[in-house]
Design a protein around this motif. Structure first.
Motif, PDB file in Angstrom:
ATOM      1  N   UNK A 136      49.674  16.803  41.223  1.00  0.00           N
ATOM      2  CA  UNK A 136      50.828  15.901  41.237  1.00  0.00           C
ATOM      3  C   UNK A 136      51.826  16.237  40.139  1.00  0.00           C
ATOM      4  N   UNK A 137      51.308  16.528  38.934  1.00  0.00           N
ATOM      5  CA  UNK A 137      52.184  16.891  37.815  1.00  0.00           C
ATOM      6  C   UNK A 137      52.942  18.171  38.121  1.00  0.00           C
ATOM      7  N   UNK A 138      52.250  19.127  38.731  1.00  0.00           N
ATOM      8  CA  UNK A 138      52.883  20.404  39.072  1.00  0.00           C
ATOM      9  C   UNK A 138      53.986  20.209  40.112  1.00  0.00           C
ATOM     10  N   UNK A 139      53.703  19.437  41.153  1.00  0.00           N
ATOM     11  CA  UNK A 139      54.696  19.203  42.205  1.00  0.00           C
ATOM     12  C   UNK A 139      55.894  18.421  41.657  1.00  0.00           C
ATOM     13  N   UNK A 140      55.624  17.434  40.821  1.00  0.00           N
ATOM     14  CA  UNK A 140      56.715  16.652  40.236  1.00  0.00           C
ATOM     15  C   UNK A 140      57.568  17.503  39.299  1.00  0.00           C
ATOM     16  N   UNK A 141      56.942  18.474  38.643  1.00  0.00           N
ATOM     17  CA  UNK A 141      57.708  19.377  37.781  1.00  0.00           C
ATOM     18  C   UNK A 141      58.660  20.220  38.614  1.00  0.00           C
ATOM     19  N   UNK A 142      58.189  20.660  39.783  1.00  0.00           N
ATOM     20  CA  UNK A 142      59.070  21.381  40.697  1.00  0.00           C
ATOM     21  C   UNK A 142      60.232  20.506  41.147  1.00  0.00           C
ATOM     22  N   UNK A 143      59.929  19.244  41.471  1.00  0.00           N
ATOM     23  CA  UNK A 143      60.979  18.307  41.871  1.00  0.00           C
ATOM     24  C   UNK A 143      61.938  18.056  40.709  1.00  0.00           C
ATOM     25  N   UNK A 144      61.393  18.010  39.496  1.00  0.00           N
ATOM     26  CA  UNK A 144      62.219  17.810  38.302  1.00  0.00           C
ATOM     27  C   UNK A 144      63.200  18.965  38.123  1.00  0.00           C
ATOM     28  N   UNK A 145      62.754  20.180  38.433  1.00  0.00           N
ATOM     29  CA  UNK A 145      63.652  21.336  38.370  1.00  0.00           C
ATOM     30  C   UNK A 145      64.786  21.201  39.373  1.00  0.00           C
ATOM     31  N   UNK A 146      64.453  20.768  40.589  1.00  0.00           N
ATOM     32  CA  UNK A 146      65.480  20.535  41.610  1.00  0.00           C
ATOM     33  C   UNK A 146      66.448  19.444  41.159  1.00  0.00           C
ATOM     34  N   UNK A 147      65.894  18.387  40.548  1.00  0.00           N
ATOM     35  CA  UNK A 147      66.730  17.286  40.070  1.00  0.00           C
ATOM     36  C   UNK A 147      67.653  17.758  38.944  1.00  0.00           C
ATOM     37  N   UNK A 148      67.144  18.696  38.129  1.00  0.00           N
ATOM     38  CA  UNK A 148      67.979  19.269  37.081  1.00  0.00           C
ATOM     39  C   UNK A 148      69.190  19.976  37.663  1.00  0.00           C
ATOM     40  N   UNK A 149      68.998  20.634  38.803  1.00  0.00           N
ATOM     41  CA  UNK A 149      70.128  21.279  39.483  1.00  0.00           C
ATOM     42  C   UNK A 149      71.133  20.233  39.952  1.00  0.00           C
ATOM     43  N   UNK A 150      70.628  19.073  40.403  1.00  0.00           N
ATOM     44  CA  UNK A 150      71.516  17.999  40.848  1.00  0.00           C
ATOM     45  C   UNK A 150      72.281  17.388  39.676  1.00  0.00           C
ATOM     46  N   UNK A 151      71.650  17.349  38.503  1.00  0.00           N
ATOM     47  CA  UNK A 151      72.348  16.866  37.308  1.00  0.00           C
ATOM     48  C   UNK A 151      73.606  17.702  37.071  1.00  0.00           C
ATOM     49  N   UNK A 152      73.470  19.025  37.289  1.00  0.00           N
ATOM     50  CA  UNK A 152      74.622  19.924  37.116  1.00  0.00           C
ATOM     51  C   UNK A 152      75.638  19.716  38.234  1.00  0.00           C
ATOM     52  N   UNK A 153      75.174  19.736  39.503  1.00  0.00           N
ATOM     53  CA  UNK A 153      76.109  19.661  40.635  1.00  0.00           C
ATOM     54  C   UNK A 153      76.825  18.313  40.702  1.00  0.00           C
ATOM     55  N   UNK A 154      76.177  17.241  40.167  1.00  0.00           N
ATOM     56  CA  UNK A 154      76.829  15.931  40.143  1.00  0.00           C
ATOM     57  C   UNK A 154      77.523  15.653  38.809  1.00  0.00           C
ATOM     58  N   UNK A 155      77.701  16.718  38.010  1.00  0.00           N
ATOM     59  CA  UNK A 155      78.428  16.633  36.738  1.00  0.00           C
ATOM     60  C   UNK A 155      77.919  15.511  35.840  1.00  0.00           C
ATOM     61  N   UNK A 156      76.606  15.522  35.571  1.00  0.00           N
ATOM     62  CA  UNK A 156      75.965  14.575  34.654  1.00  0.00           C
ATOM     63  C   UNK A 156      76.153  13.117  35.099  1.00  0.00           C
ATOM     64  N   UNK A 157      76.021  12.876  36.397  1.00  0.00           N
ATOM     65  CA  UNK A 157      76.140  11.504  36.898  1.00  0.00           C
ATOM     66  C   UNK A 157      75.088  10.621  36.212  1.00  0.00           C
ATOM     67  N   UNK A 158      75.478   9.440  35.678  1.00  0.00           N
ATOM     68  CA  UNK A 158      74.557   8.593  34.909  1.00  0.00           C
ATOM     69  C   UNK A 158      73.245   8.274  35.619  1.00  0.00           C
ATOM     70  N   UNK A 159      73.315   7.958  36.922  1.00  0.00           N
ATOM     71  CA  UNK A 159      72.101   7.601  37.660  1.00  0.00           C
ATOM     72  C   UNK A 159      71.148   8.791  37.747  1.00  0.00           C
ATOM     73  N   UNK A 160      71.690   9.981  38.028  1.00  0.00           N
ATOM     74  CA  UNK A 160      70.846  11.175  38.139  1.00  0.00           C
ATOM     75  C   UNK A 160      70.221  11.508  36.785  1.00  0.00           C
ATOM     76  N   UNK A 161      70.994  11.378  35.718  1.00  0.00           N
ATOM     77  CA  UNK A 161      70.480  11.653  34.371  1.00  0.00           C
ATOM     78  C   UNK A 161      69.346  10.687  34.028  1.00  0.00           C
ATOM     79  N   UNK A 162      69.505   9.401  34.378  1.00  0.00           N
ATOM     80  CA  UNK A 162      68.474   8.397  34.084  1.00  0.00           C
ATOM     81  C   UNK A 162      67.196   8.671  34.874  1.00  0.00           C
ATOM     82  N   UNK A 163      67.336   8.999  36.161  1.00  0.00           N
ATOM     83  CA  UNK A 163      66.168   9.319  36.986  1.00  0.00           C
ATOM     84  C   UNK A 163      65.477  10.565  36.440  1.00  0.00           C
ATOM     85  N   UNK A 164      66.275  11.530  36.006  1.00  0.00           N
ATOM     86  CA  UNK A 164      65.737  12.768  35.409  1.00  0.00           C
ATOM     87  C   UNK A 164      64.865  12.426  34.198  1.00  0.00           C
TER      88      UNK A 164
END
Length: 342
Positions: free
Chosen positions: A129-157
């Protein structure tokens, strides 16, 4: 034959704990790196993902970029992009630390495979689970960039990072748990468990509130610039004052909880030592908050403040786990009596 199996289990346990500890260290390094990125305003230092300005190795000067790079990446992100080598490499190093953490968590997952045959399958599945969530966290990190540090995405990250840390803390604590790590007086287990949940809830709320304050500060920074650090605090709204005042409640409740842990006969136990460490980390966290509030938000203070907060809630979680050890840390198989050390 039993002794042979016992030795193999014990070695597997120790190997797994080493990898879990390395994973925890790398996760906290990610937190520190992320804090440095935010405190220096380097979140958009690389305007694309996974590459940085279209390169696997970022440029060191603007001359290495196309003449119209602002137009290229500004159009992609719906905003202007200004190349800054320091910010670009700060963000890139953050990504490298994240990638290294993914590799280390994968090694921890491999080290958990022997537990599938020992009656302790949950260690493997939590590691997976930790490994899979880390992969998802990497994807979410990409969304942090594409959404230009959107507050909600940063908080979920941020929340997801805490969840991953909790999972690794759980399997690490489980693999090293023995009942002697904690002493409980009659009837104190329920009280300590309840207060422990309250302490962690307050810490989590304070972390999320701090994230909101940081997001407000991003707006202030856009208006005043990085050269006006001494004016940032004055421009913040109610969330900052709530966050600052709430630290008093956090301190009081933590002090009550730590006192109860120690009074339950845990002065010399692992749980007691961790509880004492929580007190000093809390003091240090409040001190860095004071430094930011009254000394112009120095860049070094924010990542330290954030790291202390995540470290504090992690240690609180460990104490809560061992308080409820009989319920959540049951060790099946021969290695249970092997004296595995926390």
């Amino acid at each position: 034959m039993t002794n042979s199996k016992h030795i193999i289990d014990l070695k597997a346990n120790r190997r797994f704990r080493r990898f879990a500890l390395n994973t925890l260290i790398s996760l906290y390094l990610v937190v520190i790196a992320g804090g440095v990125v935010r405190s220096t305003g380097s979140g958009m230092g690389c305007p694309d993902w996974p590459k940085c300005f279209g390169r696997w190795v970022p440029p060191t000067e603007a001359s290495q970029l196309p003449p119209n790079y602002k137009e290229i990446y500004g159009a992609k992100l719906k905003g202007e992009v200004e190349f800054n080598a320091t910010k670009t490499w700060t963000e890139y190093v953050n990504r490298l630390v994240g990638a290294l953490t993914g590799i280390i968590i994968f090694l921890m997952l491999l080290a958990s495979i022997p537990f599938l045959k020992s009656g302790n399958k949950q260690v493997f599945f939590w590691s997976l689970g930790a490994f899979l969530l880390t992969g998802f966290q990497g994807w979410l990190g990409a969304k942090v960039v594409s959404f230009e540090l959107h507050p909600l995405i940063v908080t979920v990250h941020m929340l997801l990072a805490i969840v991953i840390i909790f999972i690794v803390l759980y399997v690490f604590t489980w693999a090293g748990y023995v009942e002697k790590v904690l002493t409980l007086r009659e009837g104190s287990e329920k009280a300590l468990s309840g207060i422990g949940i309250a302490v962690m809830a307050l810490s989590l709320f304070q972390i999320l509130l701090g994230t909101q304050v940081r997001e407000e500060m991003d707006v202030v920074i856009m208006k005043l610039g990085y050269g006006a650090r001494s004016q940032w605090i004055d421009e913040l709204g109610a969330n900052f004052y709530i966050h600052r005042s709430f630290s008093i409640l956090v301190f009081v409740v933590n002090a009550i909880w730590i006192n109860k842990v120690l009074k339950s006969g845990n002065q010399g136990t692992v749980a007691g030592k961790i509880a004492k460490a929580c007190f000093w980390i809390l003091i240090a966290e409040i001190a860095t908050g004071v430094i930011m509030a009254y000394f112009g938000v120095p860049a070094f203070a924010q990542p330290i403040h954030l790291t202390f907060a995540i470290l504090l809630i992690g240690l609180q979680f460990i104490v809560w786990l061992v308080v409820n050890g009989k319920k959540y840390l049951k060790y099946k198989g021969v290695a249970a009596t092997a004296g595995s050390q926390f």
